[in-house]
Design a protein around this motif. Structure first.
Motif, PDB file in Angstrom:
ATOM      1  N   GLN A  44      23.156  11.913   2.134  1.00 20.77           N
ATOM      2  CA  GLN A  44      22.137  10.759   1.626  1.00 20.77           C
ATOM      3  C   GLN A  44      21.409  10.828   0.866  1.00 20.77           C
ATOM      4  O   GLN A  44      21.311  12.068   0.524  1.00 20.77           O
ATOM      5  N   HIS A  45      21.177  10.556  -0.147  1.00 21.49           N
ATOM      6  CA  HIS A  45      20.209  10.223  -1.567  1.00 21.49           C
ATOM      7  C   HIS A  45      19.268  11.126  -0.824  1.00 21.49           C
ATOM      8  O   HIS A  45      18.266  10.660   0.270  1.00 21.49           O
ATOM      9  N   PRO A  46      17.852  11.855  -1.609  1.00 21.40           N
ATOM     10  CA  PRO A  46      16.983  12.638  -1.643  1.00 21.40           C
ATOM     11  C   PRO A  46      16.159  11.019  -1.267  1.00 21.40           C
ATOM     12  O   PRO A  46      15.164  11.774  -0.461  1.00 21.40           O
ATOM     13  N   SER A  47      16.333  10.074  -1.581  1.00 15.26           N
ATOM     14  CA  SER A  47      15.314   9.100  -2.138  1.00 15.26           C
ATOM     15  C   SER A  47      14.851   8.712  -0.660  1.00 15.26           C
ATOM     16  O   SER A  47      14.037   7.654  -0.540  1.00 15.26           O
ATOM     17  N   GLU A  48      16.340   8.266   0.004  1.00 15.04           N
ATOM     18  CA  GLU A  48      16.305   7.793   1.236  1.00 15.04           C
ATOM     19  C   GLU A  48      15.848   8.632   2.444  1.00 15.04           C
ATOM     20  O   GLU A  48      15.307   7.963   3.889  1.00 15.04           O
ATOM     21  N   VAL A  92      29.977   8.704   4.466  1.00 11.97           N
ATOM     22  CA  VAL A  92      29.242   7.366   4.260  1.00 11.97           C
ATOM     23  C   VAL A  92      28.296   7.772   3.233  1.00 11.97           C
ATOM     24  O   VAL A  92      27.504   8.916   3.462  1.00 11.97           O
ATOM     25  N   PRO A  93      28.015   7.230   2.036  1.00 13.01           N
ATOM     26  CA  PRO A  93      27.040   8.102   1.486  1.00 13.01           C
ATOM     27  C   PRO A  93      26.131   6.575   0.942  1.00 13.01           C
ATOM     28  O   PRO A  93      26.135   5.524   1.789  1.00 13.01           O
ATOM     29  N   ASP A  94      24.690   7.438   1.699  1.00 13.16           N
ATOM     30  CA  ASP A  94      23.641   6.623   2.307  1.00 13.16           C
ATOM     31  C   ASP A  94      22.734   6.479   0.653  1.00 13.16           C
ATOM     32  O   ASP A  94      21.798   7.581   0.694  1.00 13.16           O
ATOM     33  N   GLY A  95      22.173   5.121   0.627  1.00 11.93           N
ATOM     34  CA  GLY A  95      21.798   4.981  -0.209  1.00 11.93           C
ATOM     35  C   GLY A  95      21.833   3.822  -1.433  1.00 11.93           C
ATOM     36  O   GLY A  95      22.671   3.423  -1.097  1.00 11.93           O
TER      37      GLY A  95
END
Length: 198
Positions: free
Chosen positions: A34-38, A104-107
């Motif tokens: 997960q990207h920190p912005s999420e 799974v990339p999340d962003g």
């Protein structure tokens, strides 16, 4: 004054989703990056997926130093759920006996691409894609194109393809309640004005 937050689902205590989050087993291991912005996003569907799947792990960051360890799980073959020219359809693995580590990339699409750029090992993984034409239940955000799903929806579709006939639909229950709550909070008139189909 800030509202008291549930330490597990990170929702305000008054809107805690934990009673709705299932505890599902899967043969497939899911690694969510997960990207920190999420993390503080109101809908944070990656967290919902990680909480609802017993064989899932959620790691927040942009650069993942321990990626070699994360990707080399004994008994699992790592695949990246992300479109690309050489991406194989998920259904090609549906009858396979091998257990998959689904990364799974999340962003946003832009941030997910940046994560791949910053992590060459991640970008080098064989890619898999979902069947085309999936319709998102995420009625609060305009999809960038047909088949664009939220993270939890993509995971449910992937797992149901890989592990048919097992249903992973219970993972979507807290997501749907979250969407309904957001719509109720903004009021039907505002929702219809800003989010209904034109």
């Amino acid at each position: 004054m800030s509202r008291i937050q549930c330490p597990r689902c990170l929702r305000p205590q008054s809107h805690c989703l934990c009673p709705l989050i299932p505890s599902l087993d899967s043969r497939t291991r899911v690694l969510l990056l997960q990207h920190p912005s999420e993390v503080n996003h109101a809908l944070n569907t990656a967290r919902l997926a990680a909480l609802g799947l017993n064989n899932a792990e959620l790691i927040v960051g942009e650069v993942f130093e321990n990626l070699p360890v994360l990707l080399n799980r004994p008994g699992y073959t790592a695949r990246l759920l992300f479109p690309g020219e050489a991406a194989q359809p998920m259904k090609a693995y549906g009858s396979s006996d091998e257990s998959m580590l689904l990364v799974v990339p999340d962003g946003t699409w832009r941030k997910a691409r940046k994560m791949l750029h910053l992590n060459p090992l991640l970008a080098a993984l064989p890619r898999v894609t979902l069947a085309e034409g999936g319709v998102s239940r995420y009625r609060l955000r305009k999809a960038p194109g047909p088949g664009a799903l939220s993270t939890v929806e993509a995971i449910v579709q992937a797992l149901e393809t890989l592990e048919a006939p097992t249903s992973f639909a219970p993972l979507l229950k807290p997501f749907e309640v979250l969407i309904e709550g957001q719509i109720a909070a903004m009021g039907e008139e505002v929702y219809l004005r800003n989010h209904s189909e034109k």
